[in-house]
Write an enzyme that holds these catalytic residues in place. Structure first.
Site, PDB file in Angstrom:
ATOM      1  N   TYR A 180      14.810  30.698   8.815  1.00 44.38           N
ATOM      2  CA  TYR A 180      13.589  31.331   9.221  1.00 44.38           C
ATOM      3  C   TYR A 180      13.671  31.331  10.725  1.00 44.38           C
ATOM      4  CZ  TYR A 180      11.633  30.898   4.653  1.00 44.38           C
ATOM      5  OH  TYR A 180      11.430  31.087   3.191  1.00 44.38           O
ATOM      6  N   LYS A 221       0.829  -1.084   0.081  1.00 45.22           N
ATOM      7  CA  LYS A 221       0.043   0.050   0.159  1.00 45.22           C
ATOM      8  C   LYS A 221       0.930   1.345  -0.107  1.00 45.22           C
ATOM      9  CE  LYS A 221      -0.306  -0.430   4.975  1.00 45.22           C
ATOM     10  NZ  LYS A 221      -1.099  -0.757   6.168  1.00 45.22           N
ATOM     11  N   ARG A 277     -11.181   0.461  14.274  1.00 44.04           N
ATOM     12  CA  ARG A 277     -11.454   1.423  13.183  1.00 44.04           C
ATOM     13  C   ARG A 277     -12.275   0.854  12.011  1.00 44.04           C
ATOM     14  NH1 ARG A 277      -5.097   1.081  10.747  1.00 44.04           N
ATOM     15  NH2 ARG A 277      -5.269  -0.938   9.778  1.00 44.04           N
ATOM     16  N   MET A 305      11.730  24.650   2.874  1.00 47.30           N
ATOM     17  CA  MET A 305      10.865  23.933   1.988  1.00 47.30           C
ATOM     18  C   MET A 305      11.905  23.189   1.203  1.00 47.30           C
ATOM     19  SD  MET A 305       8.020  24.655  -0.703  1.00 47.30           S
ATOM     20  CE  MET A 305       6.952  25.377   0.472  1.00 47.30           C
TER      21      MET A 305
HETATM   22  C1  PLP Z   1      -0.293  -1.746   6.816  1.00 49.38           C
HETATM   23  C2  PLP Z   1      -0.994  -3.061   7.211  1.00 49.38           C
HETATM   24  C3  PLP Z   1      -0.519  -4.182   7.628  1.00 49.38           C
HETATM   25  C4  PLP Z   1       1.154  -4.167   7.751  1.00 49.38           C
HETATM   26  O1  PLP Z   1       1.706  -3.670   8.872  1.00 49.38           O
HETATM   27  P1  PLP Z   1       3.165  -3.462   9.378  1.00 49.38           P
HETATM   28  O2  PLP Z   1       3.267  -3.017  10.851  1.00 49.38           O
HETATM   29  O3  PLP Z   1       3.738  -2.347   8.155  1.00 49.38           O
HETATM   30  O4  PLP Z   1       3.981  -4.708   9.246  1.00 49.38           O
HETATM   31  C5  PLP Z   1      -1.043  -5.291   7.844  1.00 49.38           C
HETATM   32  N1  PLP Z   1      -2.346  -5.312   7.746  1.00 49.38           N
HETATM   33  C6  PLP Z   1      -3.177  -4.222   7.534  1.00 49.38           C
HETATM   34  C7  PLP Z   1      -4.449  -4.474   7.673  1.00 49.38           C
HETATM   35  C8  PLP Z   1      -2.505  -2.922   7.443  1.00 49.38           C
HETATM   36  O5  PLP Z   1      -3.280  -1.950   7.023  1.00 49.38           O
END
Ligand code: PLP
Length: 375
Positions: A263, A40, A138, A311
């Site tokens: 800054y 992801k 969540r 930046m």
């Molecule tokens: C991002 C995610 C993972 C991976 O978690 P890590 O801590 O990066 O290994 C696994 N399961 C779900 C549902 C996630 O959103």
């Protein structure tokens, strides 16, 4: 260290280390469990095109993404393995998900109905993974209410939907085993009542749990951060570093005592000092929190960041570092000679976690992959 004459700042990504980290997870979970690497957010910011190509070599069960669009991108890259969208999919993205033959995480009865409706209208049998909320809070169907939602799931998956998986997400695997034991017990209780059909794959473990509590490695595990070089806790197996972040020295200044920098003029030269300006700033994803706190490596020596990070540029004090000149390469994460700054050290100083440091690198930073061909 790569010589990359055109870039002002860049990330070097080590394909072999990514592969080795994936193999470390695989050997922890044993040969009977399979990997579902999480790619992801553009493979945690490193570039999903290359990351997927490397991770294919571990023969994973599939790939995990957070959005339908990320899944569609994997399909466009030619990935034919299962792709699971683990985060709740908004109704407007379901068409993309099903057209790309992604497997959809089902986190509520509304999502179940919407996904079944979309599958029906497309005349396809979409694969789904049921998410059980065992404490993350969540997303997912509440573990205590399985008798309420279970029958709806059985009905939908007997018709338009194909029930592929069942999963939960751990909230504190990096902090110790107690909460993992409890979430595991809740999932087992849910599965006993739910009785998913034979062949439904169960997946629970993230990186941290896959390495600390591999006894819970059921069919499939979902590692992310460890693959990309993020640590999972003190005293535990350390990943090979995957990412180095470098920037070039673009200006040298001989500072007189009392001269200010940046800054807000938050730093003043203590005496006669030498400063180097680096071509990287928060517009590249370098956390502004590192101003007057972080370090970089130049010629194998640590040089402190002085003043606020801008930046586009960052200034470091090179008074103690001999021979630094315009064009030299500074290391913000990674090794230079015998010195090293780790991803987790930077994250800690910035008051955040490795995940945010990696995904925070902006498009202005070229991702330069090394060793992609296994060379
Ligand atoms: C991002 C995610 C993972 C991976 O978690 P890590 O801590 O990066 O290994 C696994 N399961 C779900 C549902 C996630 O959103």
């Amino acid at each position: 260290m790569s010589t990359n004459p055109t870039a002002r700042a860049w990330a070097e990504i080590d394909a072999q280390s990514l592969l080795n980290n994936a193999r470390t997870v695989q050997s922890s979970i044993g040969p009977d469990a399979r990997l579902l690497p999480m790619v992801k957010a553009d493979a945690y910011g490193l570039g999903v095109t290359e990351a997927a190509q490397v991770l294919e070599r571990t023969d994973p069960w599939g790939f995990g993404v957070a959005t339908a669009e990320e899944g569609a991108q994997l399909r466009a890259l030619g990935v034919t393995r299962p792709v699971v969208v683990v985060s709740p999919v908004p109704e407007g993205s379901l068409l993309t998900a099903l057209e790309s033959e992604l497997q959809v995480g089902i986190s509520s009865l509304d999502a179940l109905r919407e996904t079944a409706d979309m599958a029906e209208s497309l005349g396809s049998r979409a694969g789904v993974h049921l998410e059980v909320d065992t404490g993350m809070g969540r997303s997912g169907l509440d573990w205590r209410a399985v008798d309420t939602w279970g029958p709806h799931v059985s009905q939908a998956t007997g018709g338009t939907l194909r029930w592929v998986g069942c999963y939960t997400h751990l909230h504190s695997a990096n902090e110790g085993p107690e909460s993992v034991h409890e979430q595991w017990r809740r999932l087992q209780g849910t599965l006993e009542r739910l009785r998913p059909p034979e062949g439904v794959v169960v997946h629970v473990l993230n990186s941290s749990a896959a390495l600390r509590l591999p006894e819970y490695a059921v069919a499939v595990v979902r590692p992310g951060i460890f693959l990309y070089g993020g640590e999972i806790g003190t005293g535990l197996v350390v990943p090979e570093p995957v990412v180095a972040l470098r920037a070039r020295v673009v200006h040298i200044k001989e500072a007189a005592p009392g001269d200010s920098v940046g800054y807000g003029a938050t730093y003043h030269a203590q005496g006669a000092e030498r400063w180097a300006t680096l071509s990287i700033g928060y517009g590249d994803g370098l956390s502004r929190a590192l101003g007057n706190r972080g370090h970089v490596l130049l010629r194998g020596v640590r040089a402190p960041i002085i003043g606020r990070i801008s930046m586009d540029v960052t200034v470091v004090n090179i008074t103690g570092v001999p021979d630094v000149g315009r064009g030299d390469i500074a290391t913000l994460i990674g090794t230079d000679g015998d010195a090293r700054i780790t991803l987790d050290e930077v994250a800690g100083l910035a008051g955040t976690i490795s995940y945010e440091v990696l995904t925070g690198l902006t498009p202005r930073i070229p991702r330069i992959w090394k060793g992609l061909d296994g060379s």
